[in-house]
Design a protein around this motif. Structure first.
Motif, short mmCIF file in Angstrom:
data_model
loop_
_atom_site.label_atom_id
_atom_site.label_comp_id
_atom_site.label_asym_id
_atom_site.label_seq_id
_atom_site.Cartn_x
_atom_site.Cartn_y
_atom_site.Cartn_z
N ALA A 132 -1.14 -36.95 88.44
CA ALA A 132 -0.70 -35.72 89.10
C ALA A 132 -0.85 -35.83 90.61
N GLU A 133 -1.94 -36.43 91.07
CA GLU A 133 -2.13 -36.62 92.51
C GLU A 133 -1.05 -37.54 93.07
N ALA A 134 -0.65 -38.56 92.33
CA ALA A 134 0.40 -39.45 92.79
C ALA A 134 1.73 -38.72 92.90
N VAL A 135 2.02 -37.84 91.95
CA VAL A 135 3.27 -37.07 91.99
C VAL A 135 3.28 -36.15 93.20
N VAL A 136 2.16 -35.47 93.45
CA VAL A 136 2.08 -34.56 94.59
C VAL A 136 2.18 -35.33 95.90
N ALA A 137 1.52 -36.48 95.99
CA ALA A 137 1.59 -37.28 97.21
C ALA A 137 3.01 -37.76 97.47
N GLU A 138 3.70 -38.19 96.43
CA GLU A 138 5.08 -38.63 96.59
C GLU A 138 5.99 -37.48 97.03
N ALA A 139 5.80 -36.32 96.43
CA ALA A 139 6.60 -35.16 96.81
C ALA A 139 6.33 -34.77 98.25
N TYR A 140 5.08 -34.83 98.67
CA TYR A 140 4.77 -34.48 100.06
C TYR A 140 5.36 -35.50 101.03
N THR A 192 -8.55 -37.38 80.95
CA THR A 192 -8.47 -36.44 82.06
C THR A 192 -8.40 -37.14 83.42
N PRO A 193 -9.24 -38.11 83.72
CA PRO A 193 -9.13 -38.77 85.03
C PRO A 193 -7.77 -39.45 85.25
#
Length: 75
Positions: free
Chosen positions: A50-58, A43-44
């Motif tokens: 997932a956080e890396a994907v969101v940060a890259e998209a942002y 899970t971690p």
């Protein structure tokens, strides 16, 4: 006849998936070590990915949202 079988297959699939979920829950409660390695340790890692994907998209698309100004209707 084909339409009737198709219409009856939908409730059958819903019932079957519910029974599968019920059986899986019962099994994991009776055998806690069977599911111990499945998700708790990963899970971690999944959250970090997932956080890396969101940060890259942002990073790529964040300018689109910041530059946009919302005007009230009728202005």
């Amino acid at each position: 006849m084909g339409d009737i079988l198709l219409a009856l297959s939908i409730p059958l699939i819903v019932c079957a998936s519910g029974l599968y979920a019920l059986a899986e829950t019962w099994w994991l409660r009776r055998h806690p070590q069977a599911g111990a390695g499945d998700g708790r340790h990963r899970t971690p890692v999944v959250v970090r990915e997932a956080e890396a994907v969101v940060a890259e998209a942002y990073e790529r698309l964040g300018g689109l949202y910041e530059a946009r100004q919302v005007r009230p209707a009728g202005s």
